[in-house]
Design an enzyme around this catalytic site. Structure first.
Site, mmCIF file in Angstrom:
data_model
loop_
_atom_site.group_PDB
_atom_site.id
_atom_site.type_symbol
_atom_site.label_atom_id
_atom_site.label_comp_id
_atom_site.label_asym_id
_atom_site.label_seq_id
_atom_site.Cartn_x
_atom_site.Cartn_y
_atom_site.Cartn_z
ATOM 1 N N ARG A 1 0.051 6.410 -6.799
ATOM 2 C CA ARG A 1 -1.175 7.118 -6.914
ATOM 3 C C ARG A 1 -1.277 8.622 -6.754
ATOM 4 O O ARG A 1 -1.726 9.327 -7.572
ATOM 5 C CB ARG A 1 -2.212 6.426 -5.706
ATOM 6 C CG ARG A 1 -2.627 5.072 -6.311
ATOM 7 C CD ARG A 1 -3.308 4.482 -4.991
ATOM 8 N NE ARG A 1 -4.537 5.213 -4.754
ATOM 9 C CZ ARG A 1 -5.246 5.096 -3.606
ATOM 10 N NH1 ARG A 1 -4.781 4.252 -2.535
ATOM 11 N NH2 ARG A 1 -6.317 5.802 -3.226
ATOM 12 N N SER B 1 -6.619 0.176 -0.146
ATOM 13 C CA SER B 1 -5.758 0.869 0.616
ATOM 14 C C SER B 1 -6.275 0.872 2.241
ATOM 15 O O SER B 1 -5.430 0.360 3.234
ATOM 16 C CB SER B 1 -5.403 2.253 0.300
ATOM 17 O OG SER B 1 -4.934 2.977 1.036
ATOM 18 N N LYS C 1 -4.691 -2.380 5.490
ATOM 19 C CA LYS C 1 -4.010 -1.942 6.752
ATOM 20 C C LYS C 1 -4.964 -2.429 8.107
ATOM 21 O O LYS C 1 -4.494 -2.699 8.810
ATOM 22 C CB LYS C 1 -3.686 -0.411 6.623
ATOM 23 C CG LYS C 1 -2.704 -0.264 5.948
ATOM 24 C CD LYS C 1 -2.538 1.600 5.508
ATOM 25 C CE LYS C 1 -3.645 2.292 4.771
ATOM 26 N NZ LYS C 1 -3.130 3.282 4.422
ATOM 27 N N ASP D 1 0.817 -1.209 -0.097
ATOM 28 C CA ASP D 1 0.053 -0.118 -0.032
ATOM 29 C C ASP D 1 0.846 1.218 0.158
ATOM 30 O O ASP D 1 0.664 2.339 -0.746
ATOM 31 C CB ASP D 1 -0.854 -0.053 1.145
ATOM 32 C CG ASP D 1 -1.615 1.378 1.457
ATOM 33 O OD1 ASP D 1 -2.361 1.357 0.476
ATOM 34 O OD2 ASP D 1 -1.602 2.166 2.314
HETATM 35 N N1 URA Z 1 -6.314 6.703 3.199
HETATM 36 C C1 URA Z 1 -5.735 5.726 3.078
HETATM 37 O O1 URA Z 1 -5.350 4.909 3.934
HETATM 38 N N2 URA Z 1 -5.564 5.058 1.712
HETATM 39 C C2 URA Z 1 -6.183 6.001 0.823
HETATM 40 O O2 URA Z 1 -6.175 5.550 -0.596
HETATM 41 C C3 URA Z 1 -7.037 7.181 1.088
HETATM 42 C C4 URA Z 1 -6.975 7.274 2.375
#
Ligand code: URA
Length: 432
Positions: A168, A183, A187, A161
């Site tokens: 990104r 994303s 996590k 990520d």
């Molecule tokens: N927060 C995240 O952890 N990832 C994203 O892509 C956007 C907001």
């Protein structure tokens, strides 16, 4: 299948298999796929979207790209909360000790702020001595003993990520709902919790400006979490104006403590209860949310949530005397009042503008390694819809700089004293 073939499939809007997705993420994490190919994948995804199986596979592959915490040695149902970020959003801080006071396990891995929304870890670091970086073993021991800990990521959580987000950011593919969902959820799943309540913000100060976008993101994250075996719920809450009255690191700890003493702002308490009540039910400590709310309110009334917050501070090396003495935290040198230009009603108070102003004062970061001024920030005396009289203070700005004319002008531009206005609904929707 080669990465080129995977890309062709994605470009042609064909569904990728779990094997193709796993291989891509593993190879990307290992540095075997060049950035330009992943960038092409990101842009193709931006335009073609993802099916739920693709998205679940992408999320799981990203989660397994690094460490996955094993919290199974901690007894009970572990519950977590995540917000997509907002100005003045300090909900995790009262929520965790309120739940822990009910005997619920709340392991929280939080982030730092970047941009106009603050980070929970930065706020906690306004407390002298508070350590956000503790080992995994210390984290688990604290959850066992205190019931909650709020820390920074231990080890190597979802490195795919991290790498993907960096791409990104520079390929105009941040605001893709499937990519955001994967994303965030990669996590969250890596933290090893059993239940998750999401606070998806919508409005001027939120990542998702439009409510339908916020809802689409929430729906998809709830689906991914359930697929992965987590109990899930999402709340769509308003971020057109800041949450609570205080914005800034020390100031937000002060407001947290006020809330735990039963003297906090109503909107902050309402969002906290709306998010915490389903967590009480998920943790099987109440049969329904009405009962859960009553139990949560009792933790404020009997002082047990405040005591828990103090225990968490002590366990993480902080000075828990801040509970009774806010002066132990850093405060800014100067205070400047921004006053109402006329009689009327506060009809515009852009959350993002207040967040940006707080950041410019030094309370937030524009770059990852910026050093923060913990004591600066903004205290709002009026919120949307409140009646104001000419010359009355709308907000107090705590600053280290004597001259903040530019910041004051900027704030003036983003607030309006006008005629009565319809106050935005605080809780827009619950998604189960
Ligand atoms: N927060 C995240 O952890 N990832 C994203 O892509 C956007 C907001």
């Amino acid at each position: 299948m080669t990465m080129l073939e995977t890309l062709m499939k994605k470009r042609n809007n064909e569904e990728l298999t779990s094997n193709e997705i796993e291989t891509m993420i593993q190879d990307f994490t290992a540095g075997k796929i060049p950035d330009y190919q992943i960038s092409a994948f990101l842009m193709a995804t931006y335009f073609t979207g993802m099916t739920i199986p693709e998205l679940t596979n992408l999320t799981m592959a990203m989660m397994h790209s690094g460490d996955v915490l094993d919290l199974s040695t901690i007894e009970g149902i572990k519950v977590d909360k995540h917000s997509t970020g907002g100005v003045g959003d300090k909900v995790s801080l009262p929520l965790a000790p309120m739940l822990a006071a009910l005997g619920i396990k709340v392991p929280m891995i939080s982030g730092r702020g970047l941009g106009h929304t603050g980070g929970t870890l930065d706020k906690l670091e306004a407390i002298p001595g508070y350590q956000v970086e503790i080992s995994e073993d210390e984290f688990k021991a604290q959850i066992d003993k205190v019931g909650t800990a709020i820390i920074g990521a231990t080890g190597n959580i979802a490195p795919a990520d991290k790498k993907m987000y960096a791409l990104r950011d520079v390929t105009a593919t941040v605001d893709s709902i499937p990519l955001i969902a994967a994303s965030i959820m990669s996590k969250k799943l890596a933290t090893g919790n059993n239940a998750l309540v999401l606070d998806v913000k919508t409005g001027s100060g939120a990542f998702m400006k439009e409510q339908d976008q916020a809802e689409a993101l929430a729906q998809i994250m709830v689906k991914i979490g359930k697929e992965a075996g987590m109990q899930m719920q999402a709340v769509i809450s308003d971020m057109n104006q800041p949450l609570g009255n205080k914005i800034g690191n020390t100031l937000e700890i002060e407001e947290t403590l006020d809330t735990l003493k039963g003297q906090g702002p109503k909107d902050l308490l309402e969002v906290t209860l709306t998010l915490a009540a389903p967590m009480v039910v998920m943790a099987q400590k109440a049969d329904d949310e009405v009962t859960a709310r009553e139990m949560l309110m009792r933790t404020i009334e009997d002082g047990s949530a405040l005591v828990k917050f103090g225990e968490m501070i002590t366990a993480q090396g902080g000075d828990n005397r801040v509970l009774g003495n806010y002066n132990l935290m850093p405060h800014a040198k100067f205070e400047v009042e921004l006053t109402a230009p006329r009689n009327g009603y506060l009809s515009r108070l852009d959350a993002d503008a207040v967040g940006i102003a707080s950041m410019q004062l030094g309370g937030g970061r524009t770059k990852k390694d910026d050093v923060l001024d913990y004591g600066v920030g903004i205290t709002l005396h009026k919120k949307l819809g409140d009646a104001v009289t000419e010359g009355e203070s709308l907000m107090t700005i705590a600053t280290e700089k004597e001259d903040i004319t530019e910041i004051m002008d900027y704030l003036q531009e983003h607030l309006v004293v006008g005629d009565a206005v319809k106050v935005p609904t605080l809780i827009h929707k619950i998604i189960k």
